[in-house]
Design a protein around this motif. Structure first.
Motif, short mmCIF file in Angstrom:
data_model
loop_
_atom_site.label_atom_id
_atom_site.label_comp_id
_atom_site.label_asym_id
_atom_site.label_seq_id
_atom_site.Cartn_x
_atom_site.Cartn_y
_atom_site.Cartn_z
N ARG A 230 6.14 -45.17 16.62
CA ARG A 230 6.70 -46.46 17.03
C ARG A 230 7.42 -47.08 15.84
O ARG A 230 6.86 -47.20 14.76
N VAL A 231 8.69 -47.44 16.05
CA VAL A 231 9.49 -48.05 14.99
C VAL A 231 9.90 -49.45 15.43
O VAL A 231 10.59 -49.63 16.42
N GLU A 232 9.43 -50.45 14.66
CA GLU A 232 9.79 -51.84 14.94
C GLU A 232 10.74 -52.33 13.85
O GLU A 232 10.46 -52.17 12.67
N SER A 233 11.86 -52.90 14.26
CA SER A 233 12.83 -53.39 13.27
C SER A 233 13.18 -54.85 13.57
O SER A 233 13.39 -55.22 14.72
N LYS A 234 13.21 -55.65 12.50
CA LYS A 234 13.55 -57.06 12.63
C LYS A 234 14.89 -57.30 11.94
O LYS A 234 15.06 -57.00 10.76
N ASN A 235 15.84 -57.82 12.71
CA ASN A 235 17.17 -58.12 12.17
C ASN A 235 17.08 -59.34 11.27
O ASN A 235 16.70 -60.43 11.71
N LEU A 236 17.40 -59.17 10.00
CA LEU A 236 17.27 -60.25 9.04
C LEU A 236 18.34 -61.33 9.21
O LEU A 236 18.22 -62.43 8.66
N THR A 237 19.36 -61.04 10.00
CA THR A 237 20.43 -62.01 10.23
C THR A 237 20.12 -62.97 11.39
O THR A 237 20.20 -64.19 11.24
N ASN A 238 19.72 -62.41 12.53
CA ASN A 238 19.46 -63.27 13.70
C ASN A 238 18.00 -63.33 14.12
O ASN A 238 17.64 -64.03 15.07
N GLY A 239 17.12 -62.56 13.46
CA GLY A 239 15.69 -62.62 13.75
C GLY A 239 15.23 -61.83 14.96
O GLY A 239 14.04 -61.85 15.28
N SER A 240 16.15 -61.17 15.65
CA SER A 240 15.75 -60.38 16.82
C SER A 240 14.93 -59.17 16.40
O SER A 240 15.09 -58.64 15.30
N VAL A 241 14.02 -58.76 17.27
CA VAL A 241 13.14 -57.63 16.98
C VAL A 241 13.31 -56.56 18.05
O VAL A 241 13.26 -56.86 19.25
N SER A 242 13.54 -55.33 17.64
CA SER A 242 13.64 -54.21 18.58
C SER A 242 12.53 -53.22 18.28
O SER A 242 12.13 -53.04 17.14
N THR A 243 12.04 -52.60 19.33
CA THR A 243 10.95 -51.63 19.20
C THR A 243 11.30 -50.37 19.96
O THR A 243 11.56 -50.41 21.17
N GLY A 244 11.32 -49.26 19.27
CA GLY A 244 11.60 -47.97 19.90
C GLY A 244 10.47 -47.00 19.65
O GLY A 244 9.66 -47.19 18.73
N LYS A 245 10.38 -45.97 20.48
CA LYS A 245 9.31 -44.99 20.30
C LYS A 245 9.86 -43.58 20.43
O LYS A 245 10.61 -43.26 21.35
N LEU A 246 9.50 -42.75 19.47
CA LEU A 246 9.86 -41.34 19.48
C LEU A 246 8.62 -40.54 19.82
O LEU A 246 7.63 -40.57 19.09
N SER A 247 8.65 -39.83 20.94
CA SER A 247 7.53 -38.99 21.35
C SER A 247 7.90 -37.53 21.10
O SER A 247 8.91 -37.04 21.60
N LEU A 248 7.08 -36.87 20.31
CA LEU A 248 7.28 -35.45 19.98
C LEU A 248 6.09 -34.68 20.52
O LEU A 248 4.94 -34.96 20.16
N VAL A 249 6.34 -33.69 21.37
CA VAL A 249 5.25 -33.01 22.07
C VAL A 249 5.36 -31.50 21.88
O VAL A 249 6.39 -30.89 22.18
N ASP A 250 4.28 -30.91 21.37
CA ASP A 250 4.17 -29.46 21.26
C ASP A 250 3.23 -29.00 22.36
O ASP A 250 2.01 -29.14 22.25
N LEU A 251 3.80 -28.50 23.43
CA LEU A 251 3.00 -28.11 24.59
C LEU A 251 2.26 -26.80 24.30
O LEU A 251 2.72 -25.95 23.54
N ALA A 252 1.10 -26.64 24.93
CA ALA A 252 0.39 -25.37 24.86
C ALA A 252 1.19 -24.33 25.62
O ALA A 252 1.99 -24.65 26.50
N GLY A 253 0.97 -23.07 25.29
CA GLY A 253 1.76 -22.01 25.92
C GLY A 253 1.25 -21.61 27.28
O GLY A 253 0.04 -21.50 27.50
#
Length: 343
Positions: A230-253
Motif C-alpha cells: 500500500r502506497v499513500e502519497s500526500k501532495n505537499l501543494t494542495n494537501g490531497s492524499v491518494s492511496t494505491g495498492k500493488l498486489s503481487l501474487v505467486d500462485l501455487a502450481g
C-alpha cells in the motif's frame, strides 16, 4: 502529462495475459527433453501436441531468451499504484514452469524477479518525487494454504501445518470489501517500510514461513503467496492524499496428482490448489465472456480483485479536508488531544 497518458494506456488494457517460455533445464536436457513451445511473433505461440500443432494468442509473448529485466519492463505498473490505482500481477502455470523464478528470482538474487524489482522501483519513484509528496509504504503478506488464509508476518506456516486446528492466538484473516468496493484482508498484520531493503527483509520473513514441499519440484510452493503493498502519497501543494495498492501474487502450481507422487496431506494440498486455480480460471473466463453471473465465491483466491481490474479504473484520492478529518479521528481514537488548528 506523462503520468496521465501512462495511466490512460494501462487503463485501456485492463486485463493483460502474458506468456513466458521456460528454457529446458539440465535434468530435462540430460533426459533428451526439448522445447515444444515456439514463439511465432510478439503475440502468438505454437505448441506440439499428440493431436498436432496448436496456436495460442496472448497480449505479449516472451521467448526463453527473455531476461528478468525484459519481463519487468513490460509488466511495470508501479507508477499506477503510486498514482492511487489498485493493480495486480500474478503468475499462473503448472508446477515447475518457472512462476516463482519470474516473481521472486533465484536464491542468490543474481536474477531478481518482479517482486524485488518492484520494491526497488517504488522507492526510486518516491525519491524522485520527495520534494512534491510525502509517502508512506506499508505491506501485508499472506498465503492461502488448503483454502485457509495464513498471515506470514504472524504465524509461521510450519506451526500452522503442525497444528491445523489451533486458532487460539493467531488472528483470523478474512477477505472483505469496503463501501467503495475495494477488497482488503481484514485482520492481517501490516508493517511499514521506509526503504527497499526494509521491504525486501519483510518479504524474506514471509517467504521463510511459506509452505513448500517436494513433489514434482524440489521446492515446490504448496500455497498461493499474496504480497500487498500500500502506497499513500500526500501532495505537499494542495494537501490531497491518494492511496494505491500493488498486489503481487505467486500462485501455487497446478499439477496432476498421478504425476506428483503426492500422498496423504500432500494430495490434499494438490487438490486444494487445483480447485482454487480452477475457480480463478472460471472467474476470468466469465468476465472475458461478459456473462451475467461470475462465480466469485467459489474460492478465497482473491477472485474479486479481477472484477476491480475490469471495471473503470478509479484513483483513490481524498481532498485535504477529508485527510485532515481522518487524522483527527485517529488522534481521538488513540487518546491524543486535538487542537482547533487540527480541525
Amino acid at each position: 502529462m506523462r503520468k496521465k497518458y501512462y495511466n490512460m494506456v494501462e487503463d485501456m488494457k485492463k486485463i493483460r495475459v502474458f506468456c513466458r517460455i521456460r528454457p529446458v533445464n539440465r535434468n530435462e536436457a540430460a533426459q533428451g527433453g526439448v522445447i515444444v513451445v515456439d514463439k511465432i511473433d510478439e503475440f502468438s505461440v505454437t505448441i506440439d501436441t499428440p493431436r498436432g500443432q496448436r496456436e495460442f494468442q496472448f497480449d505479449k509473448v516472451f521467448s526463453a531468451e527473455a531476461s528478468q529485466e525484459d519481463l519487468f519492463h513490460d509488466t511495470n505498473l508501479i507508477q499506477s499504484a503510486i498514482d492511487g490505482y489498485n493493480v495486480c500481477i500474478f503468475a499462473y502455470g503448472q508446477t515447475g514452469s518457472g512462476k516463482t523464478f519470474t516473481m521472486v528470482g533465484d536464491k542468490e538474487q543474481k536474477n531478481p524477479g518482479l517482486m524485488p524489482r518492484s520494491f526497488n522501483a517504488i522507492f526510486d519513484i518516491i525519491r524522485e518525487n520527495s520534494s512534491k509528496f510525502d509517502f508512506k509504504v506499508s505491506a501485508y503478506m499472506l498465503e492461502l494454504y488448503n483454502d485457509r488464509l495464513q498471515d506470514l508476518f504472524v504465524s509461521p506456516a510450519g506451526e500452522a501445518h503442525a497444528q491445523p486446528q489451533s486458532h487460539g492466538q493467531a488472528r483470523r484473516v478474512e477477505i472483505k470489501r469496503n463501501r467503495k468496493g475495494v477488497v482488503f484482508a481484514q485482520g492481517a498484520e501490516t508493517k511499514e517500510a521506509s526503504s527497499a531493503q526494509e521491504l525486501y527483509a519483510l518479504f524474506q520473513q514471509a517467504c521463510a514461513n511459506r509452505h513448500i514441499s517436494a513433489t514434482m519440484n524440489v521446492e515446490s510452493s504448496r500455497s498461493h503467496l499474496i504480497v500487498g503493498i500500500r502506497v499513500e502519497s500526500k501532495n505537499l501543494t494542495n494537501g490531497s492524499v491518494s492511496t494505491g495498492k500493488l498486489s503481487l501474487v505467486d500462485l501455487a502450481g497446478s499439477e496432476r496428482a498421478a504425476k506428483t507422487g503426492a500422498k496423504d496431506h500432500q494430495l490434499k494440498e494438490a487438490n486444494s490448489i487445483n480447485k482454487s486455480l480452477s475457480a480463478l480460471g472460471d472467474v476470468i473466463s466469465a468476465l472475458s465472456a461478459e456473462l451475467p453471473h461470475v462465480p466469485y465465491r467459489n474460492s478465497k483466491l482473491y477472485a474479486t480483485r479481477v472484477k476491480a481490474i475490469t471495471n473503470n479504473a478509479q484513483r483513490n484520492v481524498e481532498s485535504k479536508e477529508i485527510a485532515q478529518l481522518k487524522e483527527v479521528i485517529m488522534k481521538l481514537k488513540s487518546g491524543q488531544s486535538v487542537e482547533d488548528v487540527d480541525v
